[in-house]
Design an enzyme around this catalytic site. Structure first.
Site, PDB file in Angstrom:
ATOM      1  N   HIS A  80      -6.258   3.182   4.849  1.00  0.00           N
ATOM      2  CA  HIS A  80      -5.886   3.042   3.439  1.00  0.00           C
ATOM      3  C   HIS A  80      -6.828   2.070   2.729  1.00  0.00           C
ATOM      4  CE1 HIS A  80      -2.909   2.373   0.077  1.00  0.00           C
ATOM      5  NE2 HIS A  80      -3.479   1.172   0.075  1.00  0.00           N
ATOM      6  N   GLU A  81      -7.059   0.921   3.348  1.00  0.00           N
ATOM      7  CA  GLU A  81      -7.919  -0.078   2.708  1.00  0.00           C
ATOM      8  C   GLU A  81      -9.369   0.422   2.647  1.00  0.00           C
ATOM      9  OE1 GLU A  81      -6.371  -2.248   1.163  1.00  0.00           O
ATOM     10  OE2 GLU A  81      -4.467  -2.385   2.218  1.00  0.00           O
ATOM     11  N   HIS A 124      -9.795   2.442  -0.427  1.00  0.00           N
ATOM     12  CA  HIS A 124     -10.106   1.701  -1.666  1.00  0.00           C
ATOM     13  C   HIS A 124     -11.614   1.493  -1.805  1.00  0.00           C
ATOM     14  CE1 HIS A 124      -6.081   0.955  -2.984  1.00  0.00           C
ATOM     15  NE2 HIS A 124      -5.734   0.245  -1.935  1.00  0.00           N
ATOM     16  N   THR A 175      -3.436   1.339  11.940  1.00  0.00           N
ATOM     17  CA  THR A 175      -4.485   2.335  11.704  1.00  0.00           C
ATOM     18  C   THR A 175      -4.351   2.903  10.290  1.00  0.00           C
ATOM     19  OG1 THR A 175      -4.448   2.894  14.053  1.00  0.00           O
ATOM     20  CG2 THR A 175      -5.570   4.426  12.583  1.00  0.00           C
ATOM     21  N   ASP A 184      -4.357   3.024  -5.426  1.00  0.00           N
ATOM     22  CA  ASP A 184      -3.051   3.178  -4.788  1.00  0.00           C
ATOM     23  C   ASP A 184      -2.255   4.282  -5.473  1.00  0.00           C
ATOM     24  OD1 ASP A 184      -2.990   1.127  -2.743  1.00  0.00           O
ATOM     25  OD2 ASP A 184      -2.996  -0.331  -4.381  1.00  0.00           O
ATOM     26  N   ASP A 188       1.971   0.554  10.281  1.00  0.00           N
ATOM     27  CA  ASP A 188       0.982   1.033  11.244  1.00  0.00           C
ATOM     28  C   ASP A 188      -0.423   0.510  10.908  1.00  0.00           C
ATOM     29  OD1 ASP A 188       0.367   3.061  13.462  1.00  0.00           O
ATOM     30  OD2 ASP A 188      -1.092   3.559  11.894  1.00  0.00           O
TER      31      ASP A 188
HETATM   32 ZN   LIG Z   1      -3.791  -0.116  -1.444  1.00  0.00          ZN
END
Ligand SMILES: [Zn+2]
Length: 182
Positions: A118-119, A122, A113, A128, A111
């Site tokens: 998620h990025e 960071h 979005t 992670d 997905d």
């Molecule tokens: Zn990641």
């Protein structure tokens, strides 16, 4: 390790922008006056502009000490689009970074979005945590392509809130670490 349906890019360093020291579970306090603004750019990822904006909005709904605002001129988090190798980030974990969203990974069913959010996570200092459930944003590809959750859970929100409460932005020296693939 379980099988992964996408290529991994070589020579990836593990992201260690922040330890997994989740301990807070409180709701974000209303402290808009103290909020740090992190500007991002999405023109380099033309297929995912709406998804990036939604990912940023999800963070903004979950935390108040840092705000993600789109501004092509002021951006310190720059999103790009690539077509192989997997999605990943190069960031100092303090709001300075480049995000690479991989169209082939989206074609495999992940997905966009969730990948974007998620990025962005960071860039807000989170590492992670692939073994986590779908309810965690930073579990990334771990829960598989059926996972479309693009919102941080309460522990992730609390961690970001804690990190950005006081001077976190200024602690970033711009040294960018490449994360593992989404
Ligand atoms: Zn990641």
């Amino acid at each position: 390790m379980h099988a992964r349906g996408f290529r991994r890019i070589a020579a990836l360093a593990v992201a260690t922008a922040a330890p997994l020291g989740f301990g807070l579970a409180t709701a974000p306090a209303a402290s808009a006056a103290a909020a740090t603004t992190v500007y991002y750019s999405s023109t380099g990822a033309p297929d995912y502009v709406a998804q990036i904006d939604q990912g940023a909005a999800n963070w903004n709904a979950a935390v108040s000490d840092v705000r993600l605002v789109k501004d092509e001129g002021k951006a310190t988090v720059v999103l790009h689009e690539v077509h192989s190798g997997g999605s990943y980030t190069q960031t100092d974990g303090h709001g300075n970074g480049d995000v690479y969203l991989d169209t082939s990974q989206v074609a495999e069913g992940y997905d966009p979005t969730r990948i974007a959010a998620h990025e962005l996570g960071h860039n807000l200092g989170l590492p992670d945590h692939y073994e986590g459930p779908c309810t965690e944003l930073m579990s990334g590809h771990g829960p598989g392509t059926s996972c479309t959750n693009a919102k941080p859970d309460s522990q992730e929100s609390a961690k970001v809130q804690q990190l950005w409460a006081n001077g976190f932005r200024a602690e970033g020296d711009g040294t960018r670490v490449t994360t593992t693939v989404y």
